[in-house]
Design a protein around this motif. Structure first.
Motif, PDB file in Angstrom:
ATOM      1  N   TRP A 170       0.825  -1.219   0.000  1.00 25.39           N
ATOM      2  CA  TRP A 170       0.000   0.000   0.000  1.00 25.39           C
ATOM      3  C   TRP A 170       0.861   1.271   0.000  1.00 25.39           C
ATOM      4  CZ3 TRP A 170      -2.931  -2.440   4.661  1.00 25.39           C
ATOM      5  CH2 TRP A 170      -3.899  -3.348   4.200  1.00 25.39           C
ATOM      6  N   GLN A 171       2.155   1.080   0.225  1.00 28.25           N
ATOM      7  CA  GLN A 171       3.085   2.204   0.362  1.00 28.25           C
ATOM      8  C   GLN A 171       2.638   3.160   1.467  1.00 28.25           C
ATOM      9  OE1 GLN A 171       3.508   3.538  -3.821  1.00 28.25           O
ATOM     10  NE2 GLN A 171       5.400   2.350  -3.813  1.00 28.25           N
ATOM     11  N   VAL A 172       2.391   2.574   2.623  1.00 29.59           N
ATOM     12  CA  VAL A 172       2.016   3.364   3.806  1.00 29.59           C
ATOM     13  C   VAL A 172       2.931   2.984   4.967  1.00 29.59           C
ATOM     14  CG1 VAL A 172      -0.400   3.513   3.064  1.00 29.59           C
ATOM     15  CG2 VAL A 172       0.317   1.677   4.639  1.00 29.59           C
ATOM     16  N   ASP A 173       2.848   3.746   6.023  1.00 32.45           N
ATOM     17  CA  ASP A 173       3.627   3.478   7.227  1.00 32.45           C
ATOM     18  C   ASP A 173       3.007   2.282   7.962  1.00 32.45           C
ATOM     19  OD1 ASP A 173       4.919   3.436   9.635  1.00 32.45           O
ATOM     20  OD2 ASP A 173       4.509   5.542  10.146  1.00 32.45           O
ATOM     21  N   PRO A 174       3.812   1.245   8.264  1.00 30.42           N
ATOM     22  CA  PRO A 174       3.255   0.092   8.988  1.00 30.42           C
ATOM     23  C   PRO A 174       2.584   0.499  10.302  1.00 30.42           C
ATOM     24  CG  PRO A 174       5.538  -0.347   8.329  1.00 30.42           C
ATOM     25  CD  PRO A 174       5.243   1.082   7.954  1.00 30.42           C
ATOM     26  N   ALA A 175       3.062   1.583  10.882  1.00 30.81           N
ATOM     27  CA  ALA A 175       2.486   2.003  12.169  1.00 30.81           C
ATOM     28  C   ALA A 175       1.014   2.389  12.025  1.00 30.81           C
ATOM     29  CB  ALA A 175       3.285   3.168  12.751  1.00 30.81           C
ATOM     30  N   GLY A 176       0.603   2.713  10.797  1.00 29.35           N
ATOM     31  CA  GLY A 176      -0.797   3.067  10.585  1.00 29.35           C
ATOM     32  C   GLY A 176      -1.683   1.872  10.294  1.00 29.35           C
ATOM     33  N   CYS A 177      -1.100   0.654  10.369  1.00 29.31           N
ATOM     34  CA  CYS A 177      -1.860  -0.559  10.069  1.00 29.31           C
ATOM     35  C   CYS A 177      -2.190  -1.313  11.361  1.00 29.31           C
ATOM     36  CB  CYS A 177      -1.061  -1.490   9.154  1.00 29.31           C
ATOM     37  SG  CYS A 177      -0.668  -0.769   7.551  1.00 29.31           S
ATOM     38  N   SER A 178      -3.316  -1.976  11.345  1.00 29.27           N
ATOM     39  CA  SER A 178      -3.683  -2.824  12.475  1.00 29.27           C
ATOM     40  C   SER A 178      -4.016  -4.216  11.937  1.00 29.27           C
ATOM     41  CB  SER A 178      -4.877  -2.234  13.220  1.00 29.27           C
ATOM     42  OG  SER A 178      -5.993  -2.178  12.346  1.00 29.27           O
TER      43      SER A 178
ATOM     44  N   ALA B 118      -6.851   1.548   8.268  1.00 31.43           N
ATOM     45  CA  ALA B 118      -8.124   2.227   8.499  1.00 31.43           C
ATOM     46  C   ALA B 118      -8.186   3.548   7.729  1.00 31.43           C
ATOM     47  CB  ALA B 118      -8.332   2.464   9.994  1.00 31.43           C
ATOM     48  N   ALA B 119      -7.054   4.270   7.731  1.00 29.58           N
ATOM     49  CA  ALA B 119      -7.055   5.588   7.080  1.00 29.58           C
ATOM     50  C   ALA B 119      -7.363   5.471   5.596  1.00 29.58           C
ATOM     51  CB  ALA B 119      -5.706   6.268   7.297  1.00 29.58           C
ATOM     52  N   GLY B 120      -6.846   4.395   4.984  1.00 31.68           N
ATOM     53  CA  GLY B 120      -7.088   4.201   3.560  1.00 31.68           C
ATOM     54  C   GLY B 120      -8.326   3.372   3.275  1.00 31.68           C
TER      55      GLY B 120
END
Lengths: 725, 153
Positions: free
Chosen positions: A150-158, A167-169
Motif C-alpha cells: 500500500w506504500q504506507v507506514d506500517p504504524a498506521g496498520c492494524s 483504516a485511514a485508507g
C-alpha cells in the motif's frame, strides 16, 4: 478443525527456533537461550507459503496451520497453544488448523527441558513467551508486507481476524494474500507483545480443537494406525523383572487360525497374526519356561525394608535456612514418616507401536510425549541412522508420564525385525500394567518443633528413586534430584529454621518413572499430612494453623481463604464425616483444596465434595483449567483410595482393572473449582489436582476418624470402627 | 463368510466365530472408533449397541451376534439420541484424552433410550462400567442431564 500430520517440506533443519527465558523445574537447571526469530525456510524456497518460524504456516489460500510443539493427551494443550499463537498473530481462530509436530529436538524443544517433551505441567509456562513472540513476529511481517504494497507506514496498520487493516485508507488484505510477500521479508529483531489487557482470545473459555473428532470415532490415536497389509502382534515379556526366556513350545499356538508367526527374543515372546484376537489366543497358547534370574524371590517387603533403611541415613541437603538443629531444639518436637507405593499409569490406551521396517528404513506410528526420543530409540533398535526413521505422532489416549518413555517403541521395533511388512504391536492390559515403568515408592521423614502454635524448626528427608538421574542426567547434580525435591524445598509456609534433604534409594529391579504429579505428588502428601498432625498438636484448626504461617505468601493465603469459605469450612458435620484441607504452590499454581468425605463403620470411604480455589496466573483457557483440576483431583483420589502395585516372587501381582482399581462415576464427588483472577504469568495445571487430592482426602479421614494415616493407599482396616488410635 | 449389519450397512468378512466383535470392528473392518481398553469387560471402552442395548464388544463372540443390528460410535450420531449426546459432550467439553469417550457415549445413549430423564442413581448404574482415567465423570453426569433436557426443549 482437523488435526493433521505436519509435513516438513520446505522447512530448513538448520534453524533453531525455540528458546528464550529458560527456567528449570524450580531452580538451578538452566539451558542456553536461543534465538526465536530465525526464519525456517530460505527466501527462494517459500513457494508462496509463509513459514516464519517453527509454529506458523500460512498458505496463499489463507489456511493457517499451527504446529503443535506439545502433545495432546487430554490436557487441552492444542487449544491453549493455538490460542496463545493466534492471540499475538491476530489470526482468525475459527479458521486455524493444527498439526502434530514432527520429531525435532531443536525446532520443538521444550525450553525448560531442552528436548522435545511434554510433561511437568509446563507446556503453557514454558512456551508462553516463545509462542507469543513467534505469533507477534509473524504478525509484524504480514503488516510490513501489506504496508509495502500500500506504500504506507506500517504504524498506521492494524490486524484482526486474519487481516491487515489500513483504516485511514479504508482497505484491508487477508493474511493469505500476503503470505508470498511476507515470506520474502526478513523477520524483525524485536517485536512488541500485546498488553494482556488487550487479549481477545486468552482468557476466554474457547471450545477445544481436538474434541469434535473424539465424540464420533474419527480421532486417530497411535493404536488406531492402519496400514495396507498390516499384521497384528501382541507380546509377553518375562513376568519376573530382569528375567529371560528359557524354552518355548509354540506348537499349539501355530495351529490357531490366523496365527502367522511366533517370535522369541531373549526377554519376551510375541505372536503375530491376522488380527489381535489371533495374536492374543496364540500368546495364551504358548508354553513358555522362563529363566527367572536374580529377582525370582524379590518381594515388596524386601523393597520396603531397603527403603526404610535408606531413609534413616542422612541425605544431601537441597535447601536450608536458619539453624535447623537450634530450631528443632526449641519447643515441642514431633516426627513422622509417610510412605507411598509403586503405581502404574494405566492409560486407557494400552501401550502400542506400529512399525514398518525395511532394510534401509523404519517408519513408526505411536503416541509419545517424547517423539524425538522415540525416533532415536527406534533408530538404535533398528540399527539405522536416525534420519532413516520416520516417526508419526498421534493423539495420546492418556499420557500421565507413561509415554515419556520410548520402551514400547524399542520392543515393537525388535519384534518388527522378524516380520515382513508392517506390524502393529499392541500390549494387552495385563502386559501394560505388569511391565510399566512405575511411580517410585517413597518414604519421607519429617521432624518439626512447635512453639507458640507455630513451626519453628522443620527437617524433611525424602528417600526414593531418582527418575531424573536416569531420564535427564544433566539435571541430576550434586546428588539432588530436582524433581524429587520439588514442593519440598519451596513449601509455602514461613518457617525460620528449615532443611530439606534427599536420599537417593533405587529399588532393586523395578523400573521407575514419572507419574502424573511427579515429585510434588510425594512431597505434598507428606508435608500436608504432617501439617495437619502438627495443627492438632498445637490445638489449632487446620485452616487457621496454615493461615498463620502464610502471611508472607499472599497468593497461597488467598487461595486458602477462598477454599475455606466456599467449602463451608468450620460448619458442623455429622459423625464420621470430615473435611480435610491441603495447600500447595506446585507447578507455579497456588491451590487450596478441601475434601469432604465420610468413613463408614467398615472403613469404606465415600467422597462427598471437593472444593478447590486456585491462582494459576493468567488463565489462558479457564474452562480447560477447570477440567484439568476436576480430572486431576479424580486421578489423585483414585490413587489414594486404590493405587498400589505390589511385587511377589519378582512379579507384579496386579494385572487389570479388576485388581488395579479405578474410581468410577458412582464414587465421584461433586467438584467445585474457583479460579482467582490473576495477572501473573500462567502456572501449570495438568498435574495440580492429582497432587492436591490425596492429602486433602487423608486429612478429611483424619478429621472424621482421628486416625492419622501415614501410608497410601488408604488402609480401610485402620479406619474401621474399633481401630481408633 | 460372516455378514453383519453395522450402522445400517451390511458388512461381510471372514473371522472365527469365537473372535470378539471388538477385533472384527477394529482389525478386520478398520472401524477404529471402538476402543480396546482391558479385554475383560471391566472398562467399557469397547461398548457398542446390539439392538440398541449396550454390550462390551471385547467379550462378545462375533458368532453370537447373528442378525441383530450393531451400532458403533461411528454410527450413533445418526440416531436422535446419539446426536444429542454427542452435542452435549461438546457443549460441556466433557472430553479430555477422549480414548474412553466412544464407550461413554454409547453407554449414555443407551441409557437415555430406556430412561429419558435419568436421575443420579440411574446414571451411576448405567455408567459405572465405563472407566475414564482422565476423570471426566463430573461432566459426563452433567452432559447426560443436558442431553436429557434438550429432548424436552
Amino acid at each position: 478443525m482437523a488435526v493433521t500430520r505436519n509435513d516438513l517440506e520446505g522447512v530448513s533443519r538448520r534453524a533453531v527456533l525455540v528458546g528464550g527465558a529458560a527456567s528449570g523445574f524450580l531452580f538451578a537447571f538452566h539451558l542456553p537461550a536461543r534465538a526465536v526469530n530465525e526464519p525456517v525456510q530460505p527466501p527462494d524456497r517459500t513457494d508462496g507459503r509463509f513459514a516464519p518460524n517453527a509454529f506458523i504456516r500460512i498458505d496463499r489460500s489463507g489456511t493457517t496451520t499451527l504446529i503443535m510443539p506439545q502433545v495432546e493427551m487430554g490436557q487441552g494443550v492444542y487449544t491453549s497453544i493455538s490460542m496463545v499463537l493466534a492471540e499475538e498473530l491476530d489470526a482468525d481462530f475459527a479458521q486455524v488448523a493444527v498439526a502434530h509436530a514432527p520429531p525435532n529436538d531443536k525446532l520443538y524443544a521444550n525450553p525448560i527441558f531442552g528436548i522435545q517433551v511434554t510433561g511437568n505441567s509446563n507446556s503453557v509456562r514454558a512456551f508462553w513467551k516463545p509462542l507469543r513472540t513467534a505469533g507477534a513476529t509473524a504478525r509484524a511481517m504480514l503488516v510490513q508486507a501489506a504496508a509495502q504494497q500500500w506504500q504506507v507506514d506500517p504504524a498506521g496498520c492494524s490486524t484482526a481476524n486474519g487481516r491487515v487493516i489500513h483504516a485511514a485508507g479504508g482497505r484491508s488484505l487477508a493474511y493469505g494474500d500476503l503470505a508470498d510477500a511476507a515470506s520474502r521479508l526478513p523477520p524483525p529483531k524485536d517485536v512488541a507483545l500485546k498488553d494482556p489487557e488487550k487479549f481477545v482470545l486468552i482468557g476466554q473459555p474457547l471450545k477445544r480443537i481436538d474434541t469434535p473428532d473424539k465424540v464420533n470415532g474419527k480421532a486417530v490415536y497411535g493404536i488406531d494406525a492402519m496400514l495396507p497389509g498390516m499384521k497384528f502382534a501382541t507380546l509377553g515379556a518375562c513376568p519376573v523383572f530382569g528375567g529371560k526366556v528359557g524354552a518355548v513350545d509354540d506348537r499349539a499356538a501355530l495351529k490357531i487360525p490366523g496365527v502367522r508367526q511366533v517370535i522369541v527374543l531373549d526377554d519376551l515372546v510375541a505372536v503375530v497374526g491376522d488380527h489381535m484376537w489371533a495374536a492374543r489366543k496364540g500368546l495364551d497358547a504358548l508354553v513358555v519356561t522362563w529363566d527367572e534370574g536374580a529377582n525370582a524371590h524379590l518381594s515388596s517387603n524386601d523393597i520396603w525394608e531397603d527403603l526404610r533403611a535408606a531413609s534413616r541415613k542422612d541425605g544431601v541437603v537441597a535447601r536450608s535456612a536458619g539453624d535447623v538443629a537450634k530450631g528443632l531444639a526449641e519447643g515441642d518436637r514431633f516426627e513422622a514418616s509417610y510412605e507411598l507405593p509403586f503405581l502404574a499409569h494405566a492409560t486407557m490406551e494400552p501401550l502400542n507401536c506400529t512399525v514398518h521396517l525395511t532394510p534401509d528404513s523404519c517408519e513408526i506410528w505411536t503416541g509419545s510425549q517424547v517423539i524425538a526420543r522415540a525416533q532415536s530409540a527406534a533408530a538404535k533398535a533398528a540399527g539405522l541412522p536416525v534420519e532413516k526413521v520416520t516417526a508419526n505422532n498421534h493423539l495420546l489416549g492418556g499420557g500421565f508420564g507413561r509415554r515419556l518413555e520410548p520402551d514400547m517403541v524399542v520392543a515393537a521395533v525388535r519384534i518388527a525385525k522378524h516380520v515382513d511388512g508392517p506390524v502393529k504391536v499392541v500390549w494387552t492390559r495385563e502386559e501394560d500394567i505388569q511391565h510399566d515403568i512405575y511411580r517410585p515408592v517413597y518414604r519421607d521423614t519429617i521432624a518439626a518443633s512447635l512453639s507458640n502454635g507455630r513451626i519453628v524448626g522443620w527437617k524433611y528427608r525424602i528417600a526414593g528413586s531418582s527418575v531424573i538421574a536416569r531420564w535427564l542426567p544433566p539435571a541430576f547434580q550434586k546428588g539432588i534430584d530436582i524433581d524429587a525435591v520439588d514442593s519440598a524445598v519451596d513449601i509455602p509456609y514461613d518457617i525460620p529454621n528449615f532443611s530439606a534433604e534427599y536420599v537417593r534409594a533405587e529399588p532393586p529391579a523395578v523400573p521407575t518413572g514419572f507419574w502424573r504429579g511427579v515429585g510434588p505428588n510425594n512431597n505434598v502428601f507428606a508435608i500436608e499430612s504432617f501439617i495437619d498432625e502438627l495443627a492438632r498438636k498445637a490445638g489449632k484448626d487446620p485452616v487457621v494453623f496454615r493461615r498463620d504461617m502464610l502471611d508472607k505468601n499472599p497468593r497461597m493465603l488467598a487461595a486458602l481463604n477462598l477454599a475455606a469459605e466456599r467449602s463451608n469450612w468450620g460448619q458442623p458435620l455429622p459423625a464420621r464425616i470430615g473435611r480435610g484441607v491441603c495447600v500447595q504452590p506446585s507447578f507455579a499454581s497456588f491451590i487450596a483444596t478441601v475434601v469432604e468425605a465420610e468413613v463408614d463403620e467398615q472403613g469404606e470411604v465415600y467422597l462427598h465434595r471437593v472444593t478447590s480455589a486456585v491462582d494459576t496466573g493468567i488463565a489462558v483457557n479457564p474452562d480447560t483449567i477447570r477440567a484439568q483440576l476436576e480430572g486431576g483431583l479424580i486421578f489423585g483420589l483414585t490413587a489414594a483410595l486404590y493405587g498400589e502395585i505390589t511385587i511377589e516372587n519378582g512379579r507384579v501381582k496386579q494385572s487389570n482393572f479388576n485388581d488395579y482399581r479405578m474410581l468410577r462415576i458412582d464414587q465421584a464427588p461433586k467438584i467445585d473449582i474457583h479460579l482467582i483472577k490473576s495477572g501473573e504469568p500462567p502456572g501449570g495445571i495438568g498435574e495440580t489436582g492429582a497432587t492436591a487430592g490425596p492429602p486433602a482426602l487423608r486429612n478429611a479421614i483424619y478429621a472424621a476418624t482421628r486416625v492419622a494415616l501415614r501410608r497410601l493407599p488408604i488402609d480401610r482396616s485402620l479406619i474401621a470402627v474399633g481401630n481408633r488410635s | 463368510m460372516t455378514t453383519l449389519t453395522i450402522n445400517g450397512q451390511q458388512k461381510s468378512f471372514d473371522a472365527p466365530a469365537d473372535m470378539p466383535l471388538l477385533w472384527v470392528l477394529r482389525d478386520v473392518l478398520g472401524m477404529t472408533g471402538t476402543k480396546f481398553g482391558c479385554g475383560i469387560a471391566q472398562c467399557g471402552a469397547c461398548t457398542v449397541h446390539i439392538d440398541g442395548k449396550p454390550v462390551r464388544s471385547c467379550m462378545l463372540p462375533v458368532g453370537a451376534v447373528r442378525d441383530r443390528a450393531i451400532t458403533t460410535i461411528e454410527g450413533v450420531g445418526a440416531t436422535p439420541i446419539g446426536a444429542r449426546v454427542q452435542k452435549a459432550w461438546l457443549d460441556l467439553e466433557v472430553v479430555q484424552c477422549g480414548y474412553c469417550q466412544s464407550g461413554q457415549i454409547m453407554s449414555a445413549t443407551a441409557l437415555l433410550a430406556t430412561t429419558p430423564n435419568p436421575d443420579d442413581s440411574d446414571i451411576d448404574a448405567a455408567m459405572a462400567g465405563n472407566i475414564c482415567r482422565c476423570g471426566t465423570y463430573v461432566r459426563i453426569r452433567a452432559a447426560i442431564k443436558r442431553a436429557a433436557s434438550e429432548r424436552q426443549s
